[in-house]
Each structure stands twice: as C-alpha cells, then as structure tokens.
Design a protein around this motif. Structure first.
Motif, PDB file in Angstrom:
ATOM      1  N   ALA A   1      33.288 -70.848  11.620  1.00 16.72           N
ATOM      2  CA  ALA A   1      33.292 -69.454  11.148  1.00 16.72           C
ATOM      3  C   ALA A   1      31.890 -69.151  10.819  1.00 16.72           C
ATOM      4  O   ALA A   1      31.813 -67.846  10.820  1.00 16.72           O
ATOM      5  N   LEU A   2      31.020 -69.695  10.286  1.00 11.85           N
ATOM      6  CA  LEU A   2      29.726 -69.465   9.950  1.00 11.85           C
ATOM      7  C   LEU A   2      29.142 -69.150  11.152  1.00 11.85           C
ATOM      8  O   LEU A   2      28.232 -68.103  11.086  1.00 11.85           O
TER       9      LEU A   2
ATOM     10  N   GLY B   1      30.394 -67.735  13.547  1.00 18.96           N
ATOM     11  CA  GLY B   1      30.894 -66.417  14.096  1.00 18.96           C
ATOM     12  C   GLY B   1      30.444 -65.290  13.044  1.00 18.96           C
ATOM     13  O   GLY B   1      29.833 -64.186  13.384  1.00 18.96           O
ATOM     14  N   VAL B   2      30.031 -65.620  11.935  1.00 22.24           N
ATOM     15  CA  VAL B   2      29.447 -64.631  10.963  1.00 22.24           C
ATOM     16  C   VAL B   2      27.878 -64.401  11.434  1.00 22.24           C
ATOM     17  O   VAL B   2      27.791 -63.060  11.337  1.00 22.24           O
TER      18      VAL B   2
ATOM     19  N   MET C   1      37.022 -66.273   9.924  1.00 20.71           N
ATOM     20  CA  MET C   1      35.991 -65.380   9.901  1.00 20.71           C
ATOM     21  C   MET C   1      36.262 -64.008   9.389  1.00 20.71           C
ATOM     22  O   MET C   1      35.891 -63.183   8.734  1.00 20.71           O
TER      23      MET C   1
ATOM     24  N   TRP D   1      33.844 -61.211   7.515  1.00 27.81           N
ATOM     25  CA  TRP D   1      32.488 -61.350   7.928  1.00 27.81           C
ATOM     26  C   TRP D   1      31.494 -61.670   6.776  1.00 27.81           C
ATOM     27  O   TRP D   1      30.458 -61.495   6.982  1.00 27.81           O
TER      28      TRP D   1
ATOM     29  N   PRO E   1      30.033 -65.061   4.547  1.00 23.08           N
ATOM     30  CA  PRO E   1      30.036 -66.739   4.362  1.00 23.08           C
ATOM     31  C   PRO E   1      31.096 -67.235   3.535  1.00 23.08           C
ATOM     32  O   PRO E   1      31.628 -68.228   3.955  1.00 23.08           O
TER      33      PRO E   1
ATOM     34  N   ALA F   1      34.550 -66.528   4.767  1.00 20.14           N
ATOM     35  CA  ALA F   1      35.089 -67.425   5.704  1.00 20.14           C
ATOM     36  C   ALA F   1      35.204 -68.904   5.278  1.00 20.14           C
ATOM     37  O   ALA F   1      35.965 -69.464   5.623  1.00 20.14           O
TER      38      ALA F   1
END
Length: 432
Positions: free
Chosen positions: A148-149, A151-152, A362, A367, A369, A372
């Motif tokens: 997820a990070l 993707g951020v 995410m 969006w 951190p 997420a």
C-alpha cells in the motif's frame, strides 16, 4: 449594491446537493448483523489476553454472549439512528456531526467485529485468543502495508502501480534466493527491494517515457513476474533447493525489553523481525516527508498538476521515474516478508493476490500512509479472525470463513471510504 440571496427550499437543495444514504445503509446492514448475532447467541465466550511469550500472566475471563451482543446491538442501532438524522438534517448538526460521524465509524466497525467473535465463541470450548490473533494480524498485514505504501508513493507522483502484485512476488523470490545463496537473511533484505525496483523500472520506462497506459503495463508486468518466478521455481529452485530455496536463513525476532512485556499489544508490536520495524519506520517517515518536505511537495505537484510543476522548474518525468522505482522497491521489500520474514521457502504464486488487496487498502486509506496502514491492518485482522474461526465455531462452513476478509474489504471500501479523490494527473502521460 444589494445582494439578493435566495432562501427557497429549491435553492437550498441545489446548494446542498443530493442526499447520500451510503452511511445509513451501511450502518443498517451492521445493525441487522448485530441483531442476528444477538438472537442466535448462546453460552459464554471465553477471552484470552495472555500470550505464551508474555512475562505477565493474565487469567482468561468470560462474558455472557447474549447480554453482550444485545448491548452491542443497541449501540450500533443508536449509531444508525444518528446517521439517518444527520443525513436528513442536511448540515444542521455539522459541528456535532463531524465528531460523531468519525466516532461512529470506529465504534460500529469494532463492535461488529468483536460481536462476531463473541457470537462464534459463545458456548465454545475454545477461547478467543486476542493477543495471538493480533500477532497474526501483524504478520498478514506487513506485506500489505508495504504494498500500500508503494502505491501511495507511485500514485502521488501520477503513476498507477498495478504491478504491486508482481513486485511482491519477485521480492519474495529473490529475497529467499539471495538469503539461501549467501547464507544470511540480510542479503535477502538487499536483493528484494532491488528486484522490486527492476520491475518498477520497466513500469517507468513504458508508462512514463513512452506513455503506454499505466494500468495495461502493470497488468502485463504482473503476468511477466508470475511467469518468470514460476519458470525459475520449477527449474533452478527445485533442482537446487538447498542452495536457492531453503527456509534455514530467516530473520530472527528482535524483542524490545520492557515494551514487549506490555499486556496484549507488547508481543504484537515489539517482538517482531527487523522487517516489521522497518515497516513502522516507513509509515512514519512517509507520513512526514510526503506532506512536510520539498521532496513530498514536488511529488504531489507532479501528480496533481504536472504542467504547473514544469513551469517552476521541476522535471516532471524524471521525478515520476525516480519515485516509481522507489515505490516499487518498497513493494519488493514487502515481498521478502513472505519468505525470509516468516521462515518459509518460496512457493509458486506466493503473493496470492496480496498486491491487489494492497491497492484496495491504499484507496480505502485515501492515498495517505496512515490511512493505508490502517486499512491494510483491517484486512489483516479480518484474515486472522478467519483463521481463528475453526477453533471457535466448527459449524461455520469453511468457504464462508475464507470469504470473511474479502467481504469486509468490499463493505469497507463501498461503505466507509467516503469521498476520496485520486491525484488529478494519475494515469495521464506528461508530454512537455
């Protein structure tokens, strides 16, 4: 000059917009679920807060399932009623509503999950092992949080990173391969992000430099990573398992004295491998630097308004390429948790769709951190609960149990995500 202000109901409706019944409906579903639990509960539920690794002994305690679940139902029903009143009021309770709405989401989510646990554990010989379940949550959530990070970082710079699934997979593959070959897990920690970065380089090459649709490139890269790892797993790894795919070189847990002895949360948070601690640090640093640094400002400018960023001297495509590779390296590092982080050998398609769940986390986290992190943790907890279920309630079909994490993710994304907007220039190539 006099200003004419319309106060007619029609004009107010035009300003207010259409009523949104998404939250009341979501709360209503939670109310129905809580009522079902309360009507079908029986016996007492035994809750265990003690962990075998903990130095503090906490005795088990029991709660009456029926009474507890009726209390949960009453609280969730009140939240549902408030949501309906707040929606119908159209801003009349704005100041109070902002506080209560955030509180209600958290309370309803917690009570629904724990209500399910109390319902499943009522009258069962097994105990609701909360501390162990939280420990499993961390193990399941760690690669999701890294993904997820990733993707951020990528999406804030304007690049949709669908290839997180493939980056997790190659991170797991090359992590265990390097650890086995060099006979130290720390070489795996170096190889895994490099592997993820190489996949990110291909994404940046085609999506940023040549303007190919980012989603298509990401899907192709996922298929490529799956095909390559499957091929080398069936040939190189299988033929030389002791040299390239052994579980003997895994990361050791690092116990933080004092903090690891805290009841319930100590073993979960402070008796982990270095990879989990890196994940904690990554969440904090990204939260700070993304919104409080020049690097973060440049990133967000390239994702929101690349033309304006270009006019002030920012090289948009170079910024996108660098941060896409950086974000991909984060995902590759998360993939190492599947192998050297858990002491497991590599198996075919080991990421098993976690990259796509990371993308959902995410989006659910808007969006951000921290968002997420929380969304990935929610999915990890749901999956840990699914693993706990067979010990509590053998009558629940295994197929339904395995669906629990995905059902919760769908409900959360559809009901609790609220209004969220991705970066404006996402998946739009920038041509100077």
């Amino acid at each position: 000059m006099n200003t004419i202000t319309s106060t007619s109901p029609n004009s107010q409706g035009a300003v207010m917009g259409k009523l949104s019944w998404k939250m009341p409906v979501t709360y209503g579903l939670a109310t129905v679920l809580a009522l079902f639990f309360a009507l079908n509960a029986s016996g007492d539920a035994r809750i265990r807060l003690n962990d075998r690794a903990s130095s503090i002994e906490i005795p088990d305690f029991t709660v009456p399932s029926v009474a507890t679940l009726w209390i949960f139902f009453a609280v969730i029903l009140l939240a549902t009623i408030w949501s309906v009143i707040s929606t119908m009021g159209r801003g009349k309770y704005a100041q109070l509503g902002r506080i209560l709405d955030k509180t209600a989401v958290i309370v309803v989510a917690i009570l629904t999950v724990f209500g399910f646990l109390v319902f499943a554990g009522g009258g069962s010989a097994g105990a609701i092992t909360l501390t162990s379940t939280l420990g499993i949550t961390v193990a399941i959530s760690t690669p999701l949080i890294f993904g997820a990070l990733s993707g951020v970082v990528s999406e804030h710079v304007g690049v949709v990173n669908i290839a997180i699934e493939g980056q997790l997979l190659v991170g797991a593959f090359f992590g265990v391969m390097a650890a086995s070959f060099f006979k130290t897990p720390y070489m795996g920690l170096i190889a895994a992000p490099i592997a993820g970065a190489l996949v990110g380089s291909l994404l940046a090459l085609f999506a940023v430099k040549y303007g190919v649709d980012q989603i298509i490139v990401g899907v192709v890269l996922n298929v490529l990573c799956l095909g390559l790892t499957t091929f080398f797993y069936g040939t190189v790894m299988s033929d030389n398992a002791e040299s390239f795919n052994t579980n003997q070189y895994s990361l050791a847990t690092i116990r933080i004295p004092g903090l690891a002895d805290l009841p319930v949360i100590g073993p979960m948070l402070f008796d982990q491998t270095i990879l989990v601690y890196i994940m904690y640090i990554a969440v904090v640093l990204l939260t700070i630097f993304l919104y409080r640094s020049r690097w973060g400002l440049r990133m967000r400018a390239c994702g929101e308004h690349p033309r304006a960023a270009d006019t002030v001297g920012i090289n948009v495509n170079r910024t996108r390429i660098r941060n896409t590779i950086f974000g991909s390296a984060i995902a590759g590092l998360g993939g190492a948790f599947f192998t050297i982080g858990q002491g497991l050998a590599f198996t075919d398609n080991m990421s098993a769709g976690n990259g796509y769940i990371a993308l959902a986390a995410m989006i659910l986290g808007k969006w951000h951190p921290l968002g997420a992190f929380g969304a990935a943790g929610m999915f990890g907890f749901a999956k840990a609960v699914a693993l706990l279920m067979p010990n509590l309630h053998g009558g629940i079909p295994s197929q339904l149990v395995n669906m629990i994490p995905y059902i919760i993710t769908i409900i959360a994304v559809a009901g609790f995500v609220g209004k969220s907007r991705p970066p404006a220039a996402e998946n739009i190539p920038y041509i100077k």
